[in-house]
Design a protein around this motif. Structure first.
Motif, PDB file in Angstrom:
ATOM      1  N   ASN A 118       0.863  -1.177   0.000  1.00  0.00           N
ATOM      2  CA  ASN A 118       0.000   0.000   0.000  1.00  0.00           C
ATOM      3  C   ASN A 118       0.896   1.222   0.000  1.00  0.00           C
ATOM      4  O   ASN A 118       1.607   1.461   0.986  1.00  0.00           O
ATOM      5  N   PRO A 119       0.930   2.012  -1.094  1.00  0.00           N
ATOM      6  CA  PRO A 119       1.832   3.168  -1.131  1.00  0.00           C
ATOM      7  C   PRO A 119       1.570   4.182  -0.032  1.00  0.00           C
ATOM      8  O   PRO A 119       2.467   4.916   0.361  1.00  0.00           O
ATOM      9  N   GLY A 120       0.331   4.242   0.489  1.00  0.00           N
ATOM     10  CA  GLY A 120       0.010   5.197   1.542  1.00  0.00           C
ATOM     11  C   GLY A 120       0.212   4.679   2.937  1.00  0.00           C
ATOM     12  O   GLY A 120      -0.052   5.403   3.907  1.00  0.00           O
ATOM     13  N   GLN A 121       0.682   3.429   3.078  1.00  0.00           N
ATOM     14  CA  GLN A 121       0.896   2.868   4.405  1.00  0.00           C
ATOM     15  C   GLN A 121       2.154   3.460   5.022  1.00  0.00           C
ATOM     16  O   GLN A 121       3.201   3.535   4.384  1.00  0.00           O
ATOM     17  N   LYS A 122       2.041   3.855   6.278  1.00  0.00           N
ATOM     18  CA  LYS A 122       3.145   4.548   6.934  1.00  0.00           C
ATOM     19  C   LYS A 122       4.163   3.552   7.483  1.00  0.00           C
ATOM     20  O   LYS A 122       4.089   3.120   8.642  1.00  0.00           O
ATOM     21  N   HIS A 123       5.107   3.155   6.645  1.00  0.00           N
ATOM     22  CA  HIS A 123       6.223   2.336   7.065  1.00  0.00           C
ATOM     23  C   HIS A 123       7.425   2.711   6.219  1.00  0.00           C
ATOM     24  O   HIS A 123       7.293   3.259   5.121  1.00  0.00           O
ATOM     25  N   GLY A 124       8.594   2.441   6.751  1.00  0.00           N
ATOM     26  CA  GLY A 124       9.803   2.803   6.018  1.00  0.00           C
ATOM     27  C   GLY A 124      10.015   4.306   5.969  1.00  0.00           C
ATOM     28  O   GLY A 124       9.855   5.025   6.957  1.00  0.00           O
ATOM     29  N   GLY A 125      10.382   4.784   4.780  1.00  0.00           N
ATOM     30  CA  GLY A 125      10.653   6.211   4.627  1.00  0.00           C
ATOM     31  C   GLY A 125       9.438   7.090   4.841  1.00  0.00           C
ATOM     32  O   GLY A 125       9.564   8.222   5.334  1.00  0.00           O
ATOM     33  N   ILE A 208       5.306   6.591  17.573  1.00  0.00           N
ATOM     34  CA  ILE A 208       6.477   5.923  18.140  1.00  0.00           C
ATOM     35  C   ILE A 208       6.061   4.664  18.898  1.00  0.00           C
ATOM     36  O   ILE A 208       6.727   3.609  18.800  1.00  0.00           O
ATOM     37  N   ALA A 209       4.957   4.733  19.655  1.00  0.00           N
ATOM     38  CA  ALA A 209       4.493   3.563  20.403  1.00  0.00           C
ATOM     39  C   ALA A 209       4.083   2.433  19.472  1.00  0.00           C
ATOM     40  O   ALA A 209       4.432   1.260  19.698  1.00  0.00           O
ATOM     41  N   MET A 210       3.355   2.767  18.398  1.00  0.00           N
ATOM     42  CA  MET A 210       2.950   1.728  17.453  1.00  0.00           C
ATOM     43  C   MET A 210       4.162   1.116  16.751  1.00  0.00           C
ATOM     44  O   MET A 210       4.193  -0.089  16.489  1.00  0.00           O
ATOM     45  N   ARG A 211       5.164   1.930  16.468  1.00  0.00           N
ATOM     46  CA  ARG A 211       6.380   1.400  15.842  1.00  0.00           C
ATOM     47  C   ARG A 211       7.102   0.452  16.790  1.00  0.00           C
ATOM     48  O   ARG A 211       7.589  -0.616  16.371  1.00  0.00           O
ATOM     49  N   MET A 212       7.182   0.799  18.069  1.00  0.00           N
ATOM     50  CA  MET A 212       7.839  -0.072  19.036  1.00  0.00           C
ATOM     51  C   MET A 212       7.075  -1.381  19.211  1.00  0.00           C
ATOM     52  O   MET A 212       7.677  -2.447  19.373  1.00  0.00           O
TER      53      MET A 212
END
Length: 260
Positions: A118-125, A208-212
């Motif tokens: 999904n190009p709009g998914q917030k992951h990576g860059g 940040i919490a979701m990333r952790m």
């Protein structure tokens, strides 16, 4: 300033934003842009004309007004709205860049090939772009609040100011037009800016919490898979799991009569 164009550009950001981001966008347009366009600009439209000094010396009122109002409240708020909304375009541009890469990748490898789930998914860059935009928006909100307080030394406008600048003949008293009304709008805009700062900070902690949580979840999955691989038994050129090994032992014991 055409705020309609700004609203149409930012309306597409909702599908890339979190819940906090959607609330922030609603607060910006309903409690800041709408109030600014409908009411605030009209309140400060004739502020210099209503700035009255008790002297008829030519140029005295203009010099005093420029000293006490070096930058109008409406100009500060207009610049603030521009600087706090422009970082959101970074996310839109990054998503557009991903979609273009996805299009070129499909042209080169076929329609079924996918470069992004999904190009709009917030992951990576894109996750870093979104997070940096939040930090920049929060910094600009705080900077403009400090600028407003630094210029006027308070968020409340006084009814009377004293001025002894040239070409005033002596110390004169100058009176600000509708100071109570302007003070109310100033506190309202400052309060709306403070709410936006709180929403940005909450969204930063949420990302940040979701990333952790995702990183810890991946770590547990990798640990589980490594334990499974280490618990397998290598026998005769192929791998035998503990469950398969137990079944073979039970069958052997049944044949030998050692199990009842």
């Amino acid at each position: 300033m055409n705020w309609g164009n700004l609203e149409s550009l930012l309306s597409g950001v909702n599908k890339y934003s979190t819940g906090f981001g959607r609330i922030w966008l609603a607060v910006v347009f309903v409690f800041r842009v709408m109030v600014f366009v409908v009411a605030a600009e009209r309140v400060w439209s004739d502020d210099q004309k209503d700035f009255d000094c008790n002297t008829r010396q030519p140029g005295c009122a203009n010099a005093c007004y420029d000293f006490f109002f070096p930058l109008s409240h409406t100009r500060i708020w207009a610049l603030q709205l521009i600087f706090v909304t422009c970082p959101t375009f970074m996310v839109v541009m990054h998503v557009a860049y991903r979609e273009e890469r996805e299009r070129k990748y499909r042209l080169a490898h076929g329609d079924n090939a996918r470069l992004y789930d999904n190009p709009g998914q917030k992951h990576g860059g894109l996750w870093w772009t979104y997070l940096l935009s939040l930090f920049f928006k929060t910094f600009m909100e705080v900077a403009f609040l400090y600028l407003l307080y630094y210029i006027y030394h308070n968020f409340e406008l006084p009814r009377r100011v004293q001025c002894n600048l040239w070409p005033c003949p002596n110390q004169v008293d100058c009176y600000i037009g509708r100071p109570t009304e302007k003070t109310v709008f100033t506190y309202f805009m400052v309060g709306a800016s403070a709410v936006c700062i709180v929403l940005n900070v909450c969204e930063i902690f949420y990302l940040i919490a979701m990333r952790m949580v995702k990183i810890s979840h991946r770590g547990r999955l990798r640990g589980t898979s490594s334990k499974r691989r280490s618990s397998d038994t290598y026998c005769g050129g192929y791998t035998v799991t503990p469950e398969e090994n137990n079944k073979e032992n039970l069958a052997f014991m049944e044949k030998s009569g050692s199990i009842f």
